[in-house]
Design an enzyme around this catalytic site. Sequence first.
Site, mmCIF file in Angstrom:
data_model
loop_
_atom_site.group_PDB
_atom_site.id
_atom_site.type_symbol
_atom_site.label_atom_id
_atom_site.label_comp_id
_atom_site.label_asym_id
_atom_site.label_seq_id
_atom_site.Cartn_x
_atom_site.Cartn_y
_atom_site.Cartn_z
ATOM 1 N N CYS A 141 0.833 -1.202 0.000
ATOM 2 C CA CYS A 141 0.000 0.000 0.000
ATOM 3 C C CYS A 141 0.870 1.255 0.000
ATOM 4 C CB CYS A 141 -0.935 -0.009 1.206
ATOM 5 S SG CYS A 141 -1.980 1.449 1.290
ATOM 6 N N CYS A 144 -0.388 4.122 2.170
ATOM 7 C CA CYS A 144 -0.142 3.910 3.606
ATOM 8 C C CYS A 144 1.335 4.139 3.952
ATOM 9 C CB CYS A 144 -0.481 2.474 4.016
ATOM 10 S SG CYS A 144 -2.000 1.832 3.329
ATOM 11 N N ASP A 145 2.236 3.616 3.139
ATOM 12 C CA ASP A 145 3.628 3.521 3.559
ATOM 13 C C ASP A 145 4.616 4.365 2.750
ATOM 14 O OD1 ASP A 145 2.851 1.706 5.515
ATOM 15 O OD2 ASP A 145 2.970 0.018 4.133
#
Length: 317
Positions: A141, A144-145
């Site tokens: 992701c 997300c990261d």
Amino acid sequence: MSEPNEHVKCLIIGSGPAGYTAAIYAARAEMKPVLYQGQQPGGQLMETTDVENFPGYPEAVTGPAMMEEFRKQATRFETDIRQGWVTRVDFSKTPHTVEIDNGKEIISADSVIISTGASAKWLGLESELRLRDIGGGVSACAVCDGFFYKGQEVAIVGAGDSACEEASYLSKLCKKVTMLVRKDHFRASKTMIRRVESIENIEIMYNTETVEILGEDGVTGVHVINNQTKEESELTVTGFFVAIGHKPNTDVFKPYLELDTQGYIINKAGTAQTNVPGVFVSGDAADKVYRQAVTAAGTGCMAALDAERYLASNDIH
Ligand code: NDP
């Protein structure tokens, strides 16, 4: 299926942000929800390290810690949280029937909220899964990261719309993004391909497969092979993103619910309703585009509100 051994007003299947949010709303509306956690209690966030984009956590929170907070909040309003896996359903008549753990329990439910999520697909390399599990720089992701790789060089594998979208997202944060495409062409839409081709710090390597991800405690590089020339090479990167698709966890509902060609449950636009009255869907089981904890939580709320209205309009108290 045998006769039900229990009747509930609201059954929630799945324990990611969607399921727990549905539980918080349903419990506060006195629907006495029973929530089955599924095979991976906490869902995909249990595989995540720091979450920095869920509002309300200014200092970030780890995925497992956040899910523990969700669970506690659902429990505070007396959601009945249980371990168990749905192995069969019968949505042909009301109340609906759901079998848990191959018949250990058979539950009839006035309303059902499906929050079974989706699972990211992985290449399956030992080095990939090991580094993923230790939070060592392998992620599925980018939204997300990606932030953790600001100013660094990363690689992303995949050639669909997700890979292109994530590569373009990463290109704004990272010094360089290398896309590893196993064929000599993309699968993504023309617009997405044009977009990644036009971004200066994205390099596309066609006919390229990942042999191994390098690094002990964190990613230091990727060993790749050109599947046409058989030439092998190493890229120096600190992050490795996998964007080769997701599989929604919806197989068990197939006989009754309308699914799209990839298995995502089709909801009525702007609602959490499925094609079966009394059965609602939230989170990634119906979402192949956004896939965020916050959007899953939002649709969990919608599912509980829709279920509450359904029960009220059918005089089920
Ligand atoms: P897709 O299934 O469309 O694409 C997966 C990609 O991963 C393919 O290019 C495939 O390669 C590649 N792949 C699969 N396995 C491997 C492997 N072992 N090694 C290397 N590459 C591999 O998944 P997406 O997640 O991209 O998209 C899913 C759906 O969601 C699509 O319908 C897409 O259009 C949609 N979507 C829409 C968005 C939007 O509208 N903004 C954003 C994101 C997704 P190959 O081509 O060689 O088979």
